[in-house]
Design an enzyme around this catalytic site. Structure first.
Site, PDB file in Angstrom:
ATOM      1  N   ARG A   1       0.457  -2.362 -61.944  1.00  7.42           N
ATOM      2  CA  ARG A   1       0.035  -3.992 -61.867  1.00  7.42           C
ATOM      3  C   ARG A   1      -0.357  -4.471 -60.754  1.00  7.42           C
ATOM      4  NH1 ARG A   1       4.380  -7.170 -66.025  1.00  7.42           N
ATOM      5  NH2 ARG A   1       4.484  -5.579 -67.710  1.00  7.42           N
TER       6      ARG A   1
ATOM      7  N   GLU B   1      -4.371  -6.674 -73.311  1.00  6.63           N
ATOM      8  CA  GLU B   1      -3.838  -8.066 -72.994  1.00  6.63           C
ATOM      9  C   GLU B   1      -4.337  -8.488 -71.776  1.00  6.63           C
ATOM     10  OE1 GLU B   1       0.152  -8.574 -72.330  1.00  6.63           O
ATOM     11  OE2 GLU B   1       0.510 -10.381 -73.494  1.00  6.63           O
TER      12      GLU B   1
HETATM   13  C1  LIG Z   1       5.899 -11.136 -70.419  1.00  8.90           C
HETATM   14  C2  LIG Z   1       6.805  -9.971 -69.875  1.00  8.90           C
HETATM   15  C3  LIG Z   1       8.278 -10.080 -69.999  1.00  8.90           C
HETATM   16  C4  LIG Z   1       8.916  -9.406 -71.158  1.00  8.90           C
HETATM   17  O1  LIG Z   1       8.411  -8.081 -70.960  1.00  8.90           O
HETATM   18  C5  LIG Z   1       9.635  -7.163 -71.269  1.00  8.90           C
HETATM   19  N1  LIG Z   1       9.604  -5.939 -70.806  1.00  8.90           N
HETATM   20  C6  LIG Z   1       9.196  -5.807 -69.499  1.00  8.90           C
HETATM   21  N2  LIG Z   1       8.817  -4.316 -69.381  1.00  8.90           N
HETATM   22  C7  LIG Z   1       9.387  -3.883 -70.334  1.00  8.90           C
HETATM   23  C8  LIG Z   1       9.563  -2.409 -70.968  1.00  8.90           C
HETATM   24  N3  LIG Z   1       8.983  -1.335 -70.047  1.00  8.90           N
HETATM   25  N4  LIG Z   1      10.131  -2.118 -71.909  1.00  8.90           N
HETATM   26  C9  LIG Z   1      10.448  -3.088 -72.728  1.00  8.90           C
HETATM   27  N5  LIG Z   1      10.164  -4.558 -72.643  1.00  8.90           N
HETATM   28  C10 LIG Z   1       9.931  -4.622 -71.448  1.00  8.90           C
HETATM   29  C11 LIG Z   1      10.743  -7.856 -70.648  1.00  8.90           C
HETATM   30  O2  LIG Z   1      12.057  -7.944 -71.262  1.00  8.90           O
HETATM   31  C12 LIG Z   1      10.465  -9.561 -71.309  1.00  8.90           C
HETATM   32  O3  LIG Z   1      11.014  -9.715 -72.463  1.00  8.90           O
END
Ligand SMILES: CCC[C@H]1O[C@@H](n2cnc3c(N)ncnc32)[C@H](O)[C@@H]1O
Length: 483
Positions: free
Chosen positions: A100, A171
């Protein structure tokens, strides 16, 4: 670089593309003609835009998790597990934090360390390093529509590689992946770079390949008033449409009061249609996405399932086209695939039990819809005016003036003058409207709502309410009542 909300010519795009594809060696694998051919053979059931159109027509609310791990085989297993055990309708690939930030060397280290450790040491899928060939293995091995989810201010190479590999949704946006995700990256640069991403998708569209675009609705996910996130969403939708994008999903992060959240989705649908048509983009197919609560979660998994269920119920009653699902590990970190699948099944159960029920258009709901639309119009029209009838230029100037202002944003380009807090029913209001260009009656509405809570709690409306509300849900409540 002169920023304006105008469709890039092919020459402008291709000149930039040459440079973008040199940012990492895997850029050399991008072959547009081959990619178009590949996309032509992707079946409708694995095509994001087509699946969304079908859901909108059938009044379905589709489920989608977030998910991403370092290595390709594990990532494939994870996604297939979420489809079979989680019954997910749509699948992501959540991209890791190094990618990112365009730190592909560090991402490469993460891949090598993960190989050595035999488990994922990255917090997402490093698609740029895996390249078109590697990412295509995911597309070939997962029988579901696939979307790239991330938080990348400069997402040009990531987009080139993942779309060429066969992903059918992307996105992000120049505002929504800057203000909540970066500290000092210029807004002008990210809006300009995201015009590149949108133009790329517009060129696929010129070859008959329709890729879905989804601006990131929730922004900081912390008490963001509906009108603030709607204004950003609609501006990013317009900027994408200007570059030739034909299929757009606009998003909103759950706030927690049912009436306000249903009103937010209704208002978003109505305003997006109105503004896209007003500016001549009536060829765009618009859908909505509801994000389950994006703020702090309870550690206790049973309580976390309560928050997930409430988000699922609200998404279903709001009739959002899709819902982004949380997991019972939200307060802990990256979820296990089992926890991720549990959040999905909880959500699916709620949606199935509510799909035959309609929420009535009560007077409270109608009032809330009208408030959100009036506020959002005030912001959008001011942005357009500040930009001299140009939303791209207007957005930059609006943030400078606080006409656009995202609460708790890390970016130094957001004034952070507005202060949201919940009213006595838990709806998100503005304790301080900052420089938002609201009419006096709208300002008074917020003041009255905050005064009503102050009276009920026997304390004056204060910043303490804001702090109490930020922690309330993780502590088991919605409104942060005084102890
Ligand atoms: C908008 C981003 C925040 C959300 O994005 C989830 N999040 C980030 N990285 C992963 C990943 N590698 N696998 C599953 N969920 C993920 C976080 O928990 C939070 O809810």
């Amino acid at each position: 670089m002169e920023l304006k909300n105008k469709k890039w010519t092919h020459d402008e795009f291709y000149a930039t593309r040459e440079e973008v594809l040199t940012h990492w060696p895997t850029g050399k694998e991008v072959d547009f003609a081959e990619a178009v051919k590949y996309h032509e053979n992707i079946p409708a059931k694995r095509h994001f835009a087509k699946r969304l159109v079908k859901a909108k027509k059938n009044g379905e609310t589709l489920t989608q998790p977030r998910a991403g791990v370092a290595l390709i085989d594990e990532h494939i297993n994870l996604l297939n597990f979420l489809k079979t055990e989680g019954e997910a309708d749509l699948l992501p690939s959540t991209i890791d934090s190094y990618t990112r930030q365009n730190q592909y060397k560090e991402a490469q280290n993460g891949i090598e360390e993960s190989l050595k450790a035999g488990r994922s040491l990255l917090n997402g899928f490093p698609a740029v390093n895996h390249g078109v060939a590697g990412v295509r293995r995911v597309v070939e091995s997962v029988d579901a529509p696939l979307q790239v989810r991330h938080g990348t201010p400069d997402a040009r190479l990531l987009g080139e590689i993942t779309i060429a590999a066969g992903y059918t949704s992307y996105e992000g946006g120049g505002i929504s992946y800057n203000i909540p995700y970066a500290k000092s990256v210029s807004l002008e640069k990210t809006i300009y770079d995201w015009q590149y991403c949108d133009r790329m998708i517009g060129i696929y569209a010129e070859h008959g390949i329709e890729i879905n675009r989804e601006p990131f609705g929730p922004l900081t996910g912390t008490l963001v008033p509906p009108s603030v996130s709607h204004a950003v969403a609609i501006i990013e939708g317009i900027l994408a449409a200007e570059q030739g994008v034909k299929n757009i999903t606009l998003g909103y992060g759950q706030c927690g009061n049912l009436i306000q959240d249903i009103a937010a989705i209704r208002a978003l649908e109505q305003l997006a249609e109105e503004y896209m048509n007003k500016h001549g983009y009536n060829g765009c197919v618009l859908t909505t996405v509801f994000h389950q609560w994006m703020g702090g979660f309870p550690q206790d998994e049973a309580k976390a399932f309560g928050v997930i269920s409430w988000g699922a119920a609200t998404a279903a009653l709001a009739k959002a086209t899709k819902v982004i699902v949380k997991t019972p590990h939200e307060a802990l970190g990256i979820p296990t695939k089992e926890a991720n699948a549990q959040g999905l099944r909880t959500t699916k159960q709620m949606i199935n039990m509510l799909k035959d029920q309609a929420f009535p258009l009560t007077s409270e709901l109608e009032l809330e819809i009208n408030i959100i639309k009036a506020e959002t119009r005030c912001i959008l029209d001011k942005v357009y005016e500040l930009g001299g009838n140009d939303y791209a230029v207007g957005a930059v100037r609006a943030f400078e003036a606080g006409v656009l202002d995202v609460p708790f944003a890390p970016s130094k380009f957001s004034l952070n003058k507005i202060l949201p807090a919940r009213d006595n029913n838990g709806a998100v209001r503005l304790f301080d409207v900052g420089n938002l260009p609201f009419t006096p009656d709208l300002v008074a509405f917020h003041q009255d709502k905050m005064a009503e809570r102050a009276r009920a709690e026997g304390r004056s409306a204060s910043f303490q309410m804001v702090i109490d509300d930020i922690y309330a849900i993780s502590k088991g409540n919605l409104v942060g009542r005084p102890r």
